[in-house]
Design a protein around this motif. Structure first.
Motif, short mmCIF file in Angstrom:
data_model
loop_
_atom_site.label_atom_id
_atom_site.label_comp_id
_atom_site.label_asym_id
_atom_site.label_seq_id
_atom_site.Cartn_x
_atom_site.Cartn_y
_atom_site.Cartn_z
N ALA A 76 0.90 -1.17 -0.25
CA ALA A 76 -0.01 -0.14 0.11
C ALA A 76 0.81 1.48 0.04
N PHE A 77 2.06 1.03 0.61
CA PHE A 77 3.18 2.28 0.54
C PHE A 77 3.78 2.24 -0.69
N LEU A 78 4.35 1.07 -1.18
CA LEU A 78 5.06 1.09 -2.21
C LEU A 78 4.55 1.66 -3.53
N PHE A 79 3.22 0.94 -3.41
CA PHE A 79 2.45 1.33 -4.89
C PHE A 79 1.27 2.17 -4.92
N GLY A 80 1.08 2.86 -3.67
CA GLY A 80 -0.05 3.66 -3.34
C GLY A 80 -0.05 5.10 -3.74
N PRO A 132 0.20 9.07 -3.53
CA PRO A 132 0.71 10.06 -2.46
C PRO A 132 -0.43 10.84 -2.25
N SER A 133 -0.81 11.32 -1.06
CA SER A 133 -1.77 12.23 -0.64
C SER A 133 -0.94 13.64 -0.22
N ASN A 134 -2.00 14.47 -0.34
CA ASN A 134 -1.33 15.93 -0.27
C ASN A 134 -1.61 16.66 1.05
N THR A 135 -2.65 15.99 1.65
CA THR A 135 -3.05 16.45 3.05
C THR A 135 -3.17 15.51 4.02
N MET A 136 -3.64 14.27 3.64
CA MET A 136 -3.65 13.26 4.70
C MET A 136 -2.63 12.42 4.94
N ALA A 137 -2.57 11.58 5.97
CA ALA A 137 -1.78 10.73 6.34
C ALA A 137 -1.88 9.51 5.69
N GLY A 138 -0.80 8.56 5.49
CA GLY A 138 -1.12 7.24 4.94
C GLY A 138 -1.00 7.12 3.50
N GLY A 139 -0.24 8.12 2.67
CA GLY A 139 -0.20 8.14 1.37
C GLY A 139 1.09 7.42 0.92
N GLY A 140 1.06 6.95 -0.40
CA GLY A 140 2.39 5.99 -0.75
C GLY A 140 3.07 6.91 -1.85
N ILE A 141 4.07 6.05 -2.31
CA ILE A 141 4.85 6.48 -3.08
C ILE A 141 5.14 5.79 -4.63
N GLY A 142 3.84 5.43 -4.86
CA GLY A 142 3.81 4.55 -6.33
C GLY A 142 4.36 5.40 -7.35
N PRO A 143 3.80 6.44 -7.56
CA PRO A 143 4.04 7.39 -8.72
C PRO A 143 5.57 7.80 -8.72
N GLN A 144 6.08 8.11 -7.71
CA GLN A 144 7.47 8.45 -7.62
C GLN A 144 8.42 7.24 -7.80
N LEU A 145 8.04 6.26 -7.06
CA LEU A 145 8.97 4.88 -7.61
C LEU A 145 8.91 4.63 -9.14
N PHE A 146 7.83 4.73 -9.78
CA PHE A 146 7.67 4.31 -11.10
C PHE A 146 8.53 5.37 -11.75
N ASN A 147 8.30 6.89 -11.46
CA ASN A 147 9.05 7.74 -12.22
C ASN A 147 10.76 7.32 -12.19
N SER A 148 11.23 6.96 -10.92
CA SER A 148 12.49 6.81 -10.76
C SER A 148 12.98 5.73 -11.71
N PHE A 149 12.33 4.74 -11.86
CA PHE A 149 12.55 3.57 -12.86
C PHE A 149 12.43 4.06 -14.23
N TYR A 150 11.48 4.74 -14.62
CA TYR A 150 11.17 5.12 -15.92
C TYR A 150 12.21 6.16 -16.30
N LEU A 151 12.43 6.85 -15.34
CA LEU A 151 13.73 7.95 -15.74
C LEU A 151 14.90 7.18 -15.75
N LEU A 152 15.17 6.43 -14.96
CA LEU A 152 16.73 5.50 -15.12
C LEU A 152 16.58 4.63 -16.47
N ILE A 153 15.35 4.15 -16.91
CA ILE A 153 15.60 3.56 -18.08
C ILE A 153 15.82 4.49 -19.06
N LEU A 154 14.96 5.62 -19.36
CA LEU A 154 15.23 6.36 -20.26
C LEU A 154 16.57 7.05 -20.36
N SER A 155 17.26 7.26 -19.34
CA SER A 155 18.49 7.97 -19.42
C SER A 155 19.59 6.90 -19.70
#
Lengths: 312, 295
Positions: free
Chosen positions: A45-49, A51-74
């Motif tokens: 739920a954290f790894l793929f969830g 993120p939330s801008n205001t509430m607790a309990g958000g995940g890092i799904g998009p960020q993790l995806f971006n990191s990998f995607y950017l790595l592959i692109l570069s």
């Protein structure tokens, strides 16, 4: 007099051991500290969830995806360029003033502070090209950061191919390029792959260069959207905040109540990824080494040798 | 038949050769483009916004609201924090290099080398974050103040540049001919005497290169330092007071400013200073290694 010199020697030996153990202890302490503080980072739920801008309990799904995607692109951009430049330096460049200048450029590029490279990206890709904050801008900036290291790895790998191996290839009538592609590159592949994986680990954690190029935000990603839409995760012209940038942002301007918790868990994820890249590099080196030496097929060879001996 | 062969030959030789040469040139072009674009932007402070170079470099007053742009605080902050890091890190790095080569090579190869590789791999934001959650509270409890301070930046940086210094010093010390060591032993010296009076002086050039590269890396490091140093635009009173660095102000303020304003131009000038200083480090390394080659 003699014994005092020995005592001094022993004291210094002790000091060297103390320093060595202190450095090892420091790394162990840092890794244990990060992992224990970010305990539970593997929760899906954290790894793929989202993120939330205001509430607790958000995940890092998009960020993790971006990191990998950017790595592959570069990597897609920087590996061919680094390989090409490495081949040029190892095989084609002639000694002289120009080569000296090329080396000066590589050294300069390698020592550029990453924030300066990021600002260059801001100037060229964001402002002049009117792309705004984009994945491709981030990938190009990471390429600039990555290229000098990759070039050096490829150059030294290709240059260390033994001369007599190459001469054997020339002797069979192969051209320079054929020798390069069919003999030198396969021989150098082990070092190159290890170098690429290690550089991938560094790219994965880079943040300073990305703040002003890939940006600090990610749109609400939706795989169903059109590829030209900024919410399609694979659109390379959309802003993308990576995991490392996310940690920095949470620390400096995080307003989520559990910002600290998310940051610690993200740091743990980053460290685990770096560890994995390191292990992967080692494994790749070992496997390729075995493959090159032919020891992975040792049994077969041994069997055939045995059978030959039997028949004899 | 012959014609076909030559087409193949052209295809294999010249296309490949051209492609790799382009890659080589691309590096040169990119480096030049970075230098030219950043410097052109950086000069705008003096050409368009009419700031004076002397004031920019020597004034410690940076307040964009009052239109005063003095970069001394940032230059001093960057210099202090990176020099501090090198002072801590250089002796430890050299000691590790000696340990790996002359004290316990097997142990070094098995444990210390992987440890250093991992230390390189830890992302700088993670170092910064660890500084914020471990080091800063510790400093606050033991020495008072806010904890965000020059010394926090120095400690974080010294860990980050340790692998750079250690690995280059390691190569330098390994390159010293074993004959020197044996000659020294033959004269009856102990290991410490041989290492400190023969091996280290012989490897001086390489060790200096490592130290300067470590300094360069410390100077250019952005986020880890920015997270722990406090970012107050004020010359530090001492080790425990907060200050700012060139990289820190760039990573925080660039997005707050509009393109073309004096504030924005001043920030680009800071980037130019950063670029020129990192170039200076490269030139220093070149001079050192040239001298080493002559000696």
């Amino acid at each position: 007099m003699r014994s005092s010199a020995r005592t001094v020697n022993n004291i210094w030996t002790g000091i060297f051991y103390a320093i060595a153990f202190a450095v090892i202890a420091l790394l162990v302490y840092l890794v244990v500290e990060i992992i224990s503080r970010g305990w539970g980072f593997w929760d899906p739920a954290f790894l793929f969830g989202r993120p939330s801008n205001t509430m607790a309990g958000g995940g890092i799904g998009p960020q993790l995806f971006n990191s990998f995607y950017l790595l592959i692109l570069s990597l897609i951009i920087s590996v061919p360029l680094g390989l090409g430049a490495g081949i040029y330096l190892a095989e084609y460049a002639k000694q002289g003033r120009f080569l000296n200048f090329v080396r000066l450029c590589i050294e300069t590029m390698a020592s550029l502070p990453s924030i300066v490279v990021g600002l260059f990206g801001l100037l060229i890709f964001v402002t002049l090209a009117h792309w705004g904050y984009t994945l491709i801008g981030g990938a190009l900036v990471l390429t600039i950061l990555n290229l000098p290291g990759l070039t050096r790895v490829c150059e030294s790998a290709i240059a260390s191919v033994p001369q007599n191996v190459k001469e054997a290839s020339y002797g069979l009538g192969a051209t320079k390029w054929q020798t390069l592609v069919k003999v030198s590159l396969p021989t150098a592949m082990q070092e190159i792959i290890t170098g690429v994986i290690l550089s991938a680990g560094r790219v994965f954690g880079e943040a300073a260069a990305l703040i002003y190029t890939a940006g600090l935000t990610t749109p609400m990603l939706n795989t169903a959207a059109d590829l030209s839409s900024p919410v399609n995760p694979f659109n390379i012209f959309r802003p993308a905040e990576t995991l490392a940038v996310h940690i920095w942002k949470l620390n400096s301007e995080g307003i989520v109540p559990d910002a600290a918790a998310i940051a610690t868990k993200s740091a743990a994820v980053l460290i685990v990824m770096v560890l994995m890249f390191n292990i992967l590099a080692r494994l790749a080196a070992k496997t390729l080494d075995k493959y090159n030496k032919g020891t992975s097929r040792k049994k077969k060879v041994q069997k055939s040798v045995d059978s030959v001996q039997k028949t004899a | 038949m012959k014609g076909k062969k030559s087409i193949n030959y052209i295809k294999n030789e010249y296309i490949g050769r051209t492609l790799v040469t382009i890659c080589g040139f691309l590096i040169v072009l990119t480096t030049l483009a970075i230098i030219i674009f950043i410097c052109q932007k950086g000069m705008q402070s003096f050409l368009d916004s009419k700031l004076s170079l002397g004031e920019f470099l020597t004034s410690d007053k940076w307040s964009p609201n009052n239109k005063s742009y003095g970069a001394l605080v940032f230059i001093a902050g960057s210099t202090a924090v990176s020099l501090g890091a090198v002072i801590i890190s250089a002796p430890i790095g050299i000691a590790i290099a000696i340990f790996n080569n002359h004290i316990a090579p097997k142990f070094g190869a098995r444990f210390l080398k992987p440890v250093l590789e991992l230390l390189v791999g830890i992302p700088s934001v993670v170092y910064g974050f660890l500084g914020v959650v471990i080091l800063v509270p510790m400093l606050r409890e033991n020495f008072g103040g806010v904890g965000f301070s020059l010394i926090a930046g120095v400690i974080v940086l010294s860990i980050m540049i340790l692998p750079t210094i250690a690995s280059i010093a390691d190569d330098a010390i390994r390159g010293v001919s074993p004959a020197y060591l044996e000659a020294s032993y033959g004269l009856g010296s102990t290991r410490w005497q041989a290492v400190s009076r023969v091996v280290v002086p012989a490897a001086k050039t390489g060790i200096m290169t490592g130290v300067v590269l470590g300094l360069a890396r410390a100077f250019g490091e952005a986020l880890a330092v920015q997270m722990v140093i406090g970012n107050t635009v004020k010359l530090p009173d001492g080790l425990y007071s907060p200050t700012s660095t060139l990289t820190g102000i760039l990573s925080m303020d660039m997005s707050n400013t509009l393109n073309g304003t004096a504030w924005n131009n001043a920030l680009w000038t800071l980037a130019m200073i950063l670029l020129l200083i990192s170039f200076l480090f490269i030139l220093i390394i070149r001079v050192i290694s040239k001298k080493g080659a002559q000696a």
